[in-house]
Design a protein around this motif. Structure first.
Motif, short mmCIF file in Angstrom:
data_model
loop_
_atom_site.label_atom_id
_atom_site.label_comp_id
_atom_site.label_asym_id
_atom_site.label_seq_id
_atom_site.Cartn_x
_atom_site.Cartn_y
_atom_site.Cartn_z
N LYS A 262 -52.72 5.18 36.79
CA LYS A 262 -52.58 6.49 36.11
C LYS A 262 -52.87 7.61 37.11
O LYS A 262 -52.19 8.65 37.11
N PHE A 263 -53.88 7.40 37.95
CA PHE A 263 -54.23 8.39 38.99
C PHE A 263 -53.05 8.61 39.92
O PHE A 263 -52.73 9.74 40.29
N TYR A 264 -52.36 7.53 40.32
CA TYR A 264 -51.18 7.64 41.17
C TYR A 264 -50.09 8.45 40.49
O TYR A 264 -49.44 9.31 41.12
N ARG A 265 -49.84 8.17 39.23
CA ARG A 265 -48.80 8.89 38.48
C ARG A 265 -49.12 10.38 38.43
O ARG A 265 -48.24 11.23 38.64
N ASP A 266 -50.38 10.71 38.16
CA ASP A 266 -50.79 12.12 38.11
C ASP A 266 -50.63 12.77 39.48
O ASP A 266 -50.22 13.94 39.58
N ALA A 267 -50.95 12.01 40.54
CA ALA A 267 -50.82 12.54 41.90
C ALA A 267 -49.36 12.82 42.24
O ALA A 267 -49.04 13.82 42.90
N GLN A 268 -48.46 11.94 41.80
CA GLN A 268 -47.03 12.16 42.04
C GLN A 268 -46.55 13.41 41.33
O GLN A 268 -45.78 14.20 41.90
N ILE A 269 -47.02 13.60 40.10
CA ILE A 269 -46.64 14.80 39.35
C ILE A 269 -47.18 16.05 40.05
O ILE A 269 -46.49 17.06 40.19
#
Length: 394
Positions: free
Chosen positions: A373-380
């Motif tokens: 989830k942290f990765y997804r937020d970072a990509q956003i």
């Protein structure tokens, strides 16, 4: 996702960082992601050894930390490999050589880079010129420089979050404790440590730690005579190796404690569970932990934990069925004797439901889910910043 983890420390080196990365790698792969480790060469790994999805770069021992490595070249090679692998995100685990390479690779590939801040460097300044060269302000400046423009930063505990906030880090920070493989520590033992060490009926205290001065292991040894006055057959087992070993061994000899303090040296990650299961109490006087994975491993093994008081440990050990924290030597001794004074007391204070709840929160599975989830937020976050930059340039 194709994930590149850049780290100066990885197996076969034994450290909390190496264990954290291996746990993360396994969980990400379980979820179907591709994970590639970019790390340093190691004298215990032959250059022609095949290691799937692991890329090692020429390195030398780090000054003052000779058991740790620093890469001295490999920037272009790392970029070429990362481009061929079509990485989606770079996750750095060090602020030094491979961390810097990782940041630059991410910039060239135009993908987000995130970072886990593992080490409280202010606790380690004495290793460089006996603390005369580097000061806390230098740690702050270096941290700000490295964390600048990160798409996200993982803080393993509140202590790390508070430190980064105090430094003035502006990148988004998420508290994500490193998880552990619960099944690895609550399963059957491979060897009977008590029998092997001829301690079948002895009360056992256990320390699992790098033998470094900031771990304050000398305080555990200093307290032994007072514990022995009340529990004369108590034994302290010290697992680990490091620069302070010679000093600690000499301390034990000078205090005439060789029958009650046993140094077993460094043991493999696969064997350490046997020591947790053998012990009555896991103990630590360290104040330098960013999280304290060994505390959690001991809990997962069903062993009581007595460690230095902090906001993190008070939250972790908020019930006597799990363990206790202390501020002073007298409090430490009282806590230890409290658990050892009655052979039934350790088992009496055991709340399986609370333990399961605690372990669920810090399991490897939960860790992996939070990181994704942290990765997804970072990509956003990265895409949003890139979009804003494009609009400004137009």
């Amino acid at each position: 996702m194709n994930i590149g983890i850049f780290t100066d420390t990885y197996f076969p080196q034994v450290s909390g960082v190496a264990t954290s990365i291996e746990t993360l790698k396994n969980q990400l792969e379980t979820q179907g992601h591709q994970v590639y480790i970019f790390t340093t060469t190691d004298p215990h790994v032959k250059r022609d050894t095949f290691e799937k999805n692991i890329f090692r770069f020429s390195s030398i021992p780090f000054i003052s930390f000779t058991d740790r490595r620093i890469a001295f070249r490999g920037m272009f090679q790392a970029y070429q490999i990362a481009k061929k692998l079509n990485l989606d995100i770079v996750h750095t685990q060090t602020e030094f050589s491979m961390g810097v390479i990782g940041k630059i690779v991410a910039r060239f590939l135009r993908i987000p880079s995130v970072h886990t801040y593992h080490t409280m460097y202010e606790d380690y300044l004495h290793y460089v010129a006996n603390g005369h060269l580097l000061k806390p302000v230098h740690v702050k400046e270096a941290t700000l420089a490295f964390c600048h423009n990160m798409s996200g930063i993982v803080a393993p505990s509140n202590r790390v979050l508070e430190t980064l906030t105090r430094y003035g880090v502006k990148s988004p920070i998420s508290i994500i404790p490193t998880g552990i493989n619960i099944n690895k520590f609550n399963g059957e033992v491979c060897s009977d440590v008590r029998r092997d060490l001829n301690l079948l009926d002895k009360p056992i205290l256990l320390s699992v730690s790098r033998l470094a001065y900031e771990k304050n292991i000398h305080e555990l040894i200093n307290s032994m005579p007072k514990i022995l006055k009340q529990m004369s057959d108590t034994t302290l087992i010290i697992v680990g190796d490091g620069p302070a070993k010679e000093s600690l061994v000499n301390q034990v000899k000078e205090m005439q404690l060789t029958k009650n303090v046993i140094f077993v040296g460094e043991v493999s990650n696969d064997e350490v569970s046997d020591y947790y299961h053998a012990a009555d109490i896991f103990v630590s006087t360290s104040n330098s932990e960013s999280q304290g994975l060994t505390y959690i491993e001991a809990m997962a093994s069903g062993t009581k934990v007595v460690v230095s008081k902090s906001e993190y440990t008070d939250s972790l050990l908020d019930d006597k069925s799990l363990g206790m924290t202390f501020k002073t030597e007298d409090e430490y001794i009282d806590d230890v004797i409290y658990y050892l004074s009655d052979v039934n007391q350790i088992n009496e204070y055991h709340d399986n439901h609370l333990l399961k709840q605690k372990l669920s929160e810090i399991s490897a599975e939960t860790f992996g889910e939070k990181i994704v989830k942290f990765y997804r937020d970072a990509q956003i976050n990265y895409e949003s910043k890139s979009s804003d930059s494009s609009e400004l340039s137009n």
